[in-house]
Design an enzyme around this catalytic site. Structure first.
Site, short mmCIF file in Angstrom:
data_model
loop_
_atom_site.label_atom_id
_atom_site.label_comp_id
_atom_site.label_asym_id
_atom_site.label_seq_id
_atom_site.Cartn_x
_atom_site.Cartn_y
_atom_site.Cartn_z
CE1 TYR A 46 125.16 103.84 -21.73
CE2 TYR A 46 123.04 104.34 -20.74
CZ TYR A 46 124.31 103.82 -20.64
OH TYR A 46 124.73 103.27 -19.45
CB SER B 274 121.33 101.75 -18.37
OG SER B 274 121.20 103.12 -18.02
#
Length: 277
Positions: free
Chosen positions: A154, A141
């Protein structure tokens, strides 16, 4: 890598980037073993891919299940006879600052976003090594490059995917298996609206954060998929998807600690929780 007539295993294929990558591969005559926990979404991806004339097998899969992941390779080999490409794309999001997120929710996210990548790689690597040219593609990401407040879980998972991928690439550099790590920026998927949110996060904070996240998710998944698949064809070790990913990657290298001073809203600490002393 010439992907026509190859077989790709792809997790998280029921929607978003996963579906778009599946269809981009199918458009290049790559056969698919697609997996997702969402059977309805998986079936729709399969329908669209089959319309392009490729062979598609559907596999309902909870990537957090050791048993299901361990059983998947034999199911894929039974359907396709080979595996040339493994794309670990499945992922989830979790809203809340560290003090608001429970240990159970943190572990839930890590099991899907990182531990599943390791298990899938371990399960399929022996089959990939049998091929003259093969590749593992792990989707990290933008938050595997930079670290906004409110994303401790995350970021931990996506930095772990990045580190695992980079080390694995070195270990496999003299073999037929390449490794690509992908860092998508703001791709217009449902990840923000479908994120799990801690019960300790106030409803107004949840809504504010979701609206902020949605504003940043602009790139169509189809465009992101074309960038990713083109990078696979060129054997690229790292892919930055979107101008936001490229700019923030550059800023992080230039100002590794202080880059968030340029984006104060994203570095803002959480307001005190009403549910905690």
């Amino acid at each position: 890598m010439q992907i026509n007539d190859c077989v790709a295993v792809l997790t998280g294929a029921g929607s978003g980037i996963g579906r778009a990558v599946a269809l981009a591969l199918a458009s290049r005559s790559c056969h698919l073993a697609i997996a997702d926990i969402n059977e309805e979404g998986l079936a729709e991806t399969a329908r669209q891919a089959r319309a392009m004339g490729v062979r598609v097998s559907e596999h309902k899969l909870d990537v957090a299940s050791r048993e299901q992941v361990a059983a998947l390779p034999q199911a894929v080999i039974a359907e396709h006879g080979q595996v040339d490409l493994l794309i670990n794309n499945a992922g989830v999001a979790l809203g809340g600052h560290f003090h608001q997120v429970s240990e159970a929710d943190f572990d839930w996210l890590m099991a899907i976003n990182f531990e599943a990548v390791v298990r899938m790689t371990r399960a399929f690597l022996p089959f990939l090594q049998e091929r003259p040219a093969a590749r593992i593609v792990n989707v990290s990401s933008l938050f595997g490059l930079v670290t906004p407040a409110g994303q401790t879980a995350y970021c931990a998972s996506k930095f772990a995917v990045r580190g695992f991928s980079n080390a694995l690439r070195l270990e496999l550099q003299d073999t037929s298996v390449g490794v690509t790590v992908v860092h998508p920026g703001g791709v217009a998927t449902s990840i923000a609206t479908s994120a799990r949110v801690s019960a300790d996060v106030a409803p107004e904070e949840v809504e504010r954060n979701r609206k902020q996240a949605q504003k940043l998710l602009r790139m169509p998944p189809e465009r992101a998929a074309e960038i990713i698949v083109a990078a696979i064809e060129r054997d690229k070790p790292r892919v930055l998807v979107g101008n936001d990913a490229r700019i923030l990657s550059w800023l992080e290298r230039l100002l590794p600690v202080n880059y968030w001073r340029l984006f104060p809203a994203l570095a803002k600490p959480a307001a005190p929780s009403n549910n905690r002393p």
